[in-house]
Design a protein around this motif. Structure first.
Motif, PDB file in Angstrom:
ATOM      1  N   VAL A 352       0.827  -1.207   0.000  1.00 32.07           N
ATOM      2  CA  VAL A 352       0.000   0.000   0.000  1.00 32.07           C
ATOM      3  C   VAL A 352       0.865   1.262   0.000  1.00 32.07           C
ATOM      4  O   VAL A 352       0.472   2.287  -0.571  1.00 32.07           O
ATOM      5  CB  VAL A 352      -0.998   0.018   1.173  1.00 32.07           C
ATOM      6  N   VAL A 353       2.047   1.180   0.611  1.00 31.84           N
ATOM      7  CA  VAL A 353       2.972   2.324   0.558  1.00 31.84           C
ATOM      8  C   VAL A 353       3.409   2.576  -0.881  1.00 31.84           C
ATOM      9  O   VAL A 353       3.516   3.722  -1.322  1.00 31.84           O
ATOM     10  CB  VAL A 353       4.184   2.085   1.479  1.00 31.84           C
ATOM     11  N   SER A 354       3.629   1.496  -1.642  1.00 34.15           N
ATOM     12  CA  SER A 354       4.023   1.651  -3.049  1.00 34.15           C
ATOM     13  C   SER A 354       2.925   2.307  -3.870  1.00 34.15           C
ATOM     14  O   SER A 354       3.187   2.887  -4.926  1.00 34.15           O
ATOM     15  CB  SER A 354       4.368   0.282  -3.655  1.00 34.15           C
ATOM     16  N   LEU A 355       1.671   2.250  -3.372  1.00 35.05           N
ATOM     17  CA  LEU A 355       0.543   2.871  -4.067  1.00 35.05           C
ATOM     18  C   LEU A 355       0.327   4.324  -3.646  1.00 35.05           C
ATOM     19  O   LEU A 355      -0.523   5.002  -4.203  1.00 35.05           O
ATOM     20  CB  LEU A 355      -0.736   2.070  -3.797  1.00 35.05           C
ATOM     21  N   GLY A 356       1.081   4.771  -2.635  1.00 34.40           N
ATOM     22  CA  GLY A 356       0.960   6.157  -2.196  1.00 34.40           C
ATOM     23  C   GLY A 356       0.498   6.345  -0.774  1.00 34.40           C
ATOM     24  O   GLY A 356       0.492   7.470  -0.262  1.00 34.40           O
ATOM     25  N   ALA A 357       0.082   5.241  -0.103  1.00 36.69           N
ATOM     26  CA  ALA A 357      -0.354   5.351   1.286  1.00 36.69           C
ATOM     27  C   ALA A 357       0.854   5.552   2.208  1.00 36.69           C
ATOM     28  O   ALA A 357       1.983   5.212   1.860  1.00 36.69           O
ATOM     29  CB  ALA A 357      -1.123   4.098   1.698  1.00 36.69           C
ATOM     30  N   LYS A 358       0.589   6.101   3.386  1.00 38.63           N
ATOM     31  CA  LYS A 358       1.673   6.320   4.350  1.00 38.63           C
ATOM     32  C   LYS A 358       1.952   5.076   5.184  1.00 38.63           C
ATOM     33  O   LYS A 358       2.998   4.983   5.830  1.00 38.63           O
ATOM     34  CB  LYS A 358       1.314   7.490   5.265  1.00 38.63           C
ATOM     35  N   GLY A 359       1.042   4.147   5.182  1.00 34.50           N
ATOM     36  CA  GLY A 359       1.224   2.921   5.933  1.00 34.50           C
ATOM     37  C   GLY A 359      -0.067   2.136   5.972  1.00 34.50           C
ATOM     38  O   GLY A 359      -1.077   2.527   5.372  1.00 34.50           O
ATOM     39  N   LEU A 360      -0.038   1.001   6.687  1.00 28.03           N
ATOM     40  CA  LEU A 360      -1.211   0.141   6.780  1.00 28.03           C
ATOM     41  C   LEU A 360      -1.445  -0.221   8.245  1.00 28.03           C
ATOM     42  O   LEU A 360      -0.706  -1.011   8.835  1.00 28.03           O
ATOM     43  CB  LEU A 360      -1.022  -1.133   5.951  1.00 28.03           C
ATOM     44  N   ALA A 361      -2.477   0.373   8.818  1.00 28.92           N
ATOM     45  CA  ALA A 361      -2.844   0.058  10.207  1.00 28.92           C
ATOM     46  C   ALA A 361      -3.797  -1.128  10.215  1.00 28.92           C
ATOM     47  O   ALA A 361      -4.565  -1.329   9.274  1.00 28.92           O
ATOM     48  CB  ALA A 361      -3.499   1.269  10.854  1.00 28.92           C
ATOM     49  N   TYR A 362      -3.737  -1.930  11.289  1.00 29.29           N
ATOM     50  CA  TYR A 362      -4.639  -3.075  11.369  1.00 29.29           C
ATOM     51  C   TYR A 362      -4.885  -3.471  12.813  1.00 29.29           C
ATOM     52  O   TYR A 362      -4.130  -3.117  13.731  1.00 29.29           O
ATOM     53  CB  TYR A 362      -4.087  -4.273  10.588  1.00 29.29           C
ATOM     54  N   ILE A 363      -5.988  -4.182  13.010  1.00 31.63           N
ATOM     55  CA  ILE A 363      -6.322  -4.791  14.291  1.00 31.63           C
ATOM     56  C   ILE A 363      -6.436  -6.289  14.062  1.00 31.63           C
ATOM     57  O   ILE A 363      -7.254  -6.747  13.257  1.00 31.63           O
ATOM     58  CB  ILE A 363      -7.655  -4.251  14.845  1.00 31.63           C
ATOM     59  N   LYS A 364      -5.616  -7.050  14.764  1.00 32.38           N
ATOM     60  CA  LYS A 364      -5.647  -8.510  14.657  1.00 32.38           C
ATOM     61  C   LYS A 364      -6.404  -9.064  15.852  1.00 32.38           C
ATOM     62  O   LYS A 364      -6.082  -8.767  17.000  1.00 32.38           O
ATOM     63  CB  LYS A 364      -4.232  -9.059  14.622  1.00 32.38           C
ATOM     64  N   ILE A 365      -7.427  -9.852  15.569  1.00 34.48           N
ATOM     65  CA  ILE A 365      -8.281 -10.401  16.631  1.00 34.48           C
ATOM     66  C   ILE A 365      -7.868 -11.841  16.906  1.00 34.48           C
ATOM     67  O   ILE A 365      -8.044 -12.722  16.060  1.00 34.48           O
ATOM     68  CB  ILE A 365      -9.772 -10.333  16.237  1.00 34.48           C
ATOM     69  N   ASN A 366      -7.297 -12.075  18.100  1.00 34.61           N
ATOM     70  CA  ASN A 366      -6.865 -13.404  18.494  1.00 34.61           C
ATOM     71  C   ASN A 366      -7.861 -14.024  19.475  1.00 34.61           C
ATOM     72  O   ASN A 366      -8.749 -13.339  20.007  1.00 34.61           O
ATOM     73  CB  ASN A 366      -5.480 -13.338  19.154  1.00 34.61           C
TER      74      ASN A 366
END
Length: 598
Positions: A352-366
């Motif tokens: 996603v950074v290569s597409l122009g985003a600054k990063g990729l935030a996520y929430i992982k549910i365990n």
């Protein structure tokens, strides 16, 4: 080497002989796919566009066998012989001719061949630039021949349908006037009109509308179009378009007509039945759920805008984005928590950074709780509210995108496709068709500081929105429609403006002055004043349809002589420099051409 063909007439192609032809005398011609010498018995796989036949040269014809010893791959040969059943244990049920051999009595070499730069077979490992340089050899490969012949069947099926429904095939000019069409024109200098240029058509748009003014009512054309734009796997500088226009109709008439055509193509080419009517989705819903106006509906993973949830949160990346007019979107990758390693998550962030985003935030549910640095910023209460809205469960990962609306939709739509592939949610043998309706009529161009047409300036606005063209242009919807297949726009069109006063208003809204309108579109505006019927149409990318039907990743695989991504022809060397004399005849000066590299 045989030069007189009078006594040698081919009786069959290399892909049709079966056990029903046993004991028949046949004459075959083709290329040597491979030759195998088994100690006195020579086997040759003889190939033409229809398939392969194994021919056998043995002691029954010693002169022919001796000639066969000199044959090499890609030699062109002709053979006479008798069809015989293959011995037990040598039958090949994978090919139509696998139950028979042709026992050769005579063989003639029609032409020899140099050793090709790559193997002419189904699964060559040659680089694409090598194959494009020797495209005439690449075209001998069975898969490419299958693609090109399938493309022929597509255009045949289209013509049958159009003629059966009262359409007239009419050619329109290639040499026309340069007018705004959305991409750069390819220009052609005029020798007899010094300093003036023709433009190759980006589409026959104005001409097909003028044919409706001329009273032809139903027009179609399979035509070359030209656009000087950045290329990729599904674009070429010259491409083939099915162009259609109809009079005295509304949107539903066109949709019904096109669905009949597409259903016929699926049946004729893929032997598949498609259910009608095709599903529809409004443009605004497509952008909300998929982030793209050409949604791949074969799988879920819908996006969701959560601005109202995060506009006042403590996480400034989200709250500031909303305050500055941007959007925050989320997607729940069901089951990704158990399927994705840390390495995969890092690769998705880099993507996603290569597409122009600054990063990729996520929430992982365990099973034992939540894993995400966002919890500290969002707080547990808001985090669990978002999880609930996104229908998150143990084993899921919820990804987020925040920023400018266009950028977020771009990155999240591509991330969605990436997730669909990684999670095995996309069935390559499934075909999902969907109509996308009610596109915006206009979009703001920051570069030109004025509004531009989303499709083209001849697209009609929705009747109830006409009054808003000046006061609220962003709210105006177009009578436009795209047909999307598996996330690829295969066709797009609209109901056209048929009244000169509305066309004039449209030009003015696009920032064109009276003189510019007259200069670029004067003849067209005048034509609308002479009794123009309500009309509309659509255009389809033949290359793109053929590529999807063939299951290829690039439209270059369904075009006989394609260009590279730099718009060059590696085989012929086009484009190339021309002699100064030719430029002088066209009243053109070029320092680059005058200093042609040696």
């Amino acid at each position: 080497m045989l030069t007189n063909m009078a006594d040698w007439r081919r009786t069959h192609s290399c892909g049709v002989l079966t056990d029903k032809n046993i004991d028949e005398e046949v004459l075959l011609m083709g290329w040597v796919q491979r030759r195998r010498d088994h100690g006195g018995v020579i086997f040759i796989d003889l190939r033409d566009r229809e398939g392969i036949t194994q021919i056998v040269l043995n002691e029954s014809a010693p002169v022919a066998r001796e000639t066969g010893e000199s044959v090499r791959n890609e030699y062109v040969i002709a053979v006479k012989g008798k069809v015989a059943a293959r011995p037990d244990g040598m039958v090949n049920l994978n090919i139509k001719t696998g139950m028979i051999d042709v026992i050769v009595s005579e063989i003639k070499i029609l032409n020899n061949a140099l050793t090709p730069p790559f193997m002419i077979d189904e699964h060559t490992d040659a680089a694409e630039d090598v194959r494009l340089k020797y495209r005439y050899l690449d075209l001998r490969r069975p898969q490419l021949q299958k693609n090109i012949m399938m493309r022929n069947n597509i255009t045949k099926s289209i013509r049958e349908y159009m003629w059966a429904n009262g359409f007239i095939d009419i050619e329109t000019p290639f040499l026309g006037k340069s007018t705004p069409e959305g991409a750069r024109d390819y220009l052609v200098p005029s020798r007899v009109n010094a300093g003036k240029f023709y433009a190759l058509p980006q589409s026959p748009q104005q001409f097909k509308q003028l044919l409706m003014v001329g009273g032809f009512e139903r027009y179609f054309q399979i035509v070359k179009c030209f656009r000087d734009e950045d290329l990729r796997a599904d674009r070429q500088p010259e491409f083939t378009q099915l162009d259609i226009e109809m009079s005295f109709i509304d949107r539903n008439d066109i949709i019904d007509m096109i669905e009949g055509l597409i259903a016929k193509l699926f049946k004729d080419i893929l032997d598949k039945d498609v259910q009608r009517p095709f599903p529809t989705i409004m443009y605004k819903d497509a952008m909300e759920l998929y982030g793209h106006d050409a949604p791949d509906t074969r799988f879920g993973l819908h996006l969701k805008t959560i601005n109202n949830m995060v506009e006042n949160c403590q996480f400034k990346v989200f709250s500031d984005t909303v305050k500055n007019g941007g959007i925050v979107k989320a997607v729940n990758a069901k089951g990704a928590g158990k399927a994705f390693s840390r390495k995969v998550l890092d690769e998705l962030g880099e993507y996603v950074v290569s597409l122009g985003a600054k990063g990729l935030a996520y929430i992982k549910i365990n099973d034992d709780g939540i894993q995400s640095p966002l919890v500290k910023n969002l707080g547990e209460e808001l985090t669990y509210e978002i999880i609930k809205v996104m229908e998150g469960q143990s084993g899921d990962i919820i990804f987020f995108g925040a920023g400018d609306e266009n950028l977020v939709n771009l990155t999240m739509s591509k991330l969605r496709l990436k997730l669909g592939n990684l999670l095995g949610l996309i069935n390559p043998k499934q075909y999902n068709l969907v109509w996308v309706l009610e596109f915006p009529l206009l979009e703001w161009s920051p570069e030109d500081k004025r509004y531009a047409a989303v499709h083209h300036p001849f697209t009609a606005p929705m009747d109830e929105d006409i009054a808003n063209i000046d006061s609220n242009p962003k709210s105006v919807r177009a009578k436009a429609y795209d047909l999307v297949l598996n996330g690829s726009e295969i066709g797009g069109g609209s109901i056209r403006i048929h009244r000169s006063d509305i066309q004039q208003k449209m030009f003015e809204r696009l920032g064109l002055g009276e003189e510019e309108i007259k200069e670029k579109f004067g003849y067209f505006v005048d034509a609308l004043k002479y009794g123009t019927p309500p009309h509309g149409g659509i255009a389809f990318g033949i290359d793109r349809i053929a590529s999807i039907f063939a299951g290829t990743e690039s439209i270059r695989d369904v075009i006989a002589f394609p260009k590279t991504q730099k718009a060059t022809d590696l085989m012929s060397g086009a484009p190339d420099y021309v002699e100064p004399k030719q430029l002088k005849e066209l009243y053109i000066k070029s320092d680059i051409s005058a200093n042609k590299p040696v």
